[in-house]
Scaffold this motif. Sequence first.
Motif, mmCIF file in Angstrom:
data_model
loop_
_atom_site.group_PDB
_atom_site.id
_atom_site.type_symbol
_atom_site.label_atom_id
_atom_site.label_comp_id
_atom_site.label_asym_id
_atom_site.label_seq_id
_atom_site.Cartn_x
_atom_site.Cartn_y
_atom_site.Cartn_z
ATOM 1 N N PHE A 140 -4.787 11.271 69.227
ATOM 2 C CA PHE A 140 -5.304 12.265 70.170
ATOM 3 C C PHE A 140 -6.798 12.102 70.443
ATOM 4 N N GLY A 141 -7.421 11.083 69.883
ATOM 5 C CA GLY A 141 -8.831 10.822 70.179
ATOM 6 C C GLY A 141 -9.800 11.687 69.407
ATOM 7 N N GLY A 142 -9.457 12.023 68.154
ATOM 8 C CA GLY A 142 -10.377 12.781 67.315
ATOM 9 C C GLY A 142 -10.073 14.262 67.277
ATOM 10 N N GLN A 143 -11.036 15.020 66.705
ATOM 11 C CA GLN A 143 -10.809 16.445 66.483
ATOM 12 C C GLN A 143 -10.613 17.228 67.779
ATOM 13 N N SER A 144 -11.361 16.882 68.833
ATOM 14 C CA SER A 144 -11.240 17.630 70.079
ATOM 15 C C SER A 144 -9.839 17.498 70.667
ATOM 16 N N GLY A 145 -9.254 16.312 70.567
ATOM 17 C CA GLY A 145 -7.898 16.117 71.050
ATOM 18 C C GLY A 145 -6.885 16.905 70.242
ATOM 19 N N VAL A 146 -7.095 16.968 68.938
ATOM 20 C CA VAL A 146 -6.209 17.749 68.061
ATOM 21 C C VAL A 146 -6.314 19.233 68.395
ATOM 22 N N VAL A 147 -7.543 19.718 68.636
ATOM 23 C CA VAL A 147 -7.743 21.121 69.018
ATOM 24 C C VAL A 147 -6.955 21.446 70.287
ATOM 25 N N GLY A 148 -7.097 20.585 71.285
ATOM 26 C CA GLY A 148 -6.382 20.805 72.537
ATOM 27 C C GLY A 148 -4.879 20.803 72.356
ATOM 28 N N HIS A 149 -4.351 19.847 71.573
ATOM 29 C CA HIS A 149 -2.907 19.724 71.362
ATOM 30 C C HIS A 149 -2.350 20.936 70.625
ATOM 31 N N ILE A 150 -2.992 21.320 69.519
ATOM 32 C CA ILE A 150 -2.506 22.474 68.740
ATOM 33 C C ILE A 150 -2.563 23.747 69.569
ATOM 34 N N SER A 151 -3.689 23.944 70.275
ATOM 35 C CA SER A 151 -3.856 25.177 71.058
ATOM 36 C C SER A 151 -2.799 25.299 72.154
ATOM 37 N N LYS A 152 -2.541 24.201 72.849
ATOM 38 C CA LYS A 152 -1.544 24.232 73.925
ATOM 39 C C LYS A 152 -0.143 24.455 73.377
ATOM 40 N N GLU A 153 0.172 23.788 72.257
ATOM 41 C CA GLU A 153 1.508 23.903 71.685
ATOM 42 C C GLU A 153 1.781 25.301 71.139
ATOM 43 N N LEU A 154 0.789 25.922 70.527
ATOM 44 C CA LEU A 154 1.009 27.211 69.869
ATOM 45 C C LEU A 154 0.708 28.408 70.755
#
Length: 478
Positions: free
Chosen positions: A302-316
């Motif tokens: 996901f390209g680092g922490q910012s990508g993980v933040v975006g993925h988790i936030s959208k999914e949840l």
Amino acid sequence: MITFIACLAILIIGYFTYGTYVDKNVKLSDDNQTPAVRLEDGVDYMPMPWYKVFLIQFLNIAGTGPIFGAIMGALFGPVAFLWITFGTIFAGGVHDYLSGVISMKHDGTSVSEIVGIYLGDGMKNVMRVFSVILLILVGTVFVTSPAGLLTSMTGLNKNIWVVLIIIYYIVATVLPVDKVIGKIYPIFGASLLFMAIGLAGAMMIGHFNGSMVMPEMTLQNLHPSGLSIFPFLFTTIACGALSGFHATQSPMMARCIHRESESKKVFYGAMVVEGIVALIWCAVTIAFFGESGVIQSSLDSFGGQSGVVGHISKELLGPIGAVLAVLGVVACPITSGDTAFRSARLTIADAFNIKQEGLLSRFKLAIPLFVVCIFLTTIDFNIIWRYFAWSNQTLATIFLWTATVYLIKNQANYWIALIPATFMSSVCVSYILQAPEGFRLNAMFSNGVGVVAAIVLFVLFMLNKNKLIKNKDSKNIA
């Protein structure tokens, strides 16, 4: 999940118990006029409602720190919960509270000047250079990282975003604190809290319906790269447990507190809330991805922490999560960046006794800072930024030693600062000796040297403690 809930409860209880003890130990009184009232200038000294000062302080010290650091800390496993919880209560809360209160007692002066008052002129000059460099590093990274994210989202050239962000920084740095910071920061601070609470709720629902599973609590190190818990966990999670950057931010709000009794809510309270945000993000990351190896692969994909933040936030959280993710990874870094430059301006002004009432005088200090920032955005910043983890915790350690001297001179319980100062001295020495960006020495040897160094500092301090008490009316203690 029981451990997460227990740690969350301990953080809240810690604010009302240990936070109250620390507050009473310092003995503040509303009979004393705060710098905001006594020195009000309509620019940096300005009394504001405590809730607004609290939200600004929270966003100043937070940014993406308790999010990105907690995600990286999740690689170590649930043991990270313990550092976030007890680090916040016994180290970070004490550090932030005392950095704000001591600054307030000295007319809202910057951290480098405070260190000079209690540790001598030599340390003051070191801290002047150290803190300004650290603030410029923070500000520059919080130009380039959101600019890169905005480029990926919009397709506009990155240089355009860099210019726009720097223009905003200049405006926020020189205008009176209530014009920009006082108006939009409380909104962003509330948004950051809302995102964390929403994710915690989604995680709990996911746990009970079986879609998300929190691993069993273990003290075992689960880091996929085998990175040792000591000292690396204690530098990986800084904001959200203990961070020297906070000591550079607290003086700004020390100039805005209306009554001394509000200090616990603003400084200790903001740190506890940041700890809660870090705890939630660490827990959500572990529960969402499961094993540490999956967390690492997700960071890569996901390209680092910012990508993980975006993925988790959208999914949840769905579409709302997407909006909050943008606030989290774009707006929050920008709001930390502008206060970093504002703090750098005030630090230089304090060092050279330059009055800041006039707009021109503020521009004279701000423009050179941004010239340096623009230059740094044109080079590879990754190598320089690796040193931030160590320098950040080193600054926190120096301030904790400073706070210990302050408490001794004021005949208060100095152990509340001395114990975390000693522990973090061991962490900082151990880290720089064995880290890849340090001396790369053997871990066992480095940890041993770190422990010995901390013991030596502790013994030397205790042997000289009586001199500090005898000279409690002197201004400098070398």
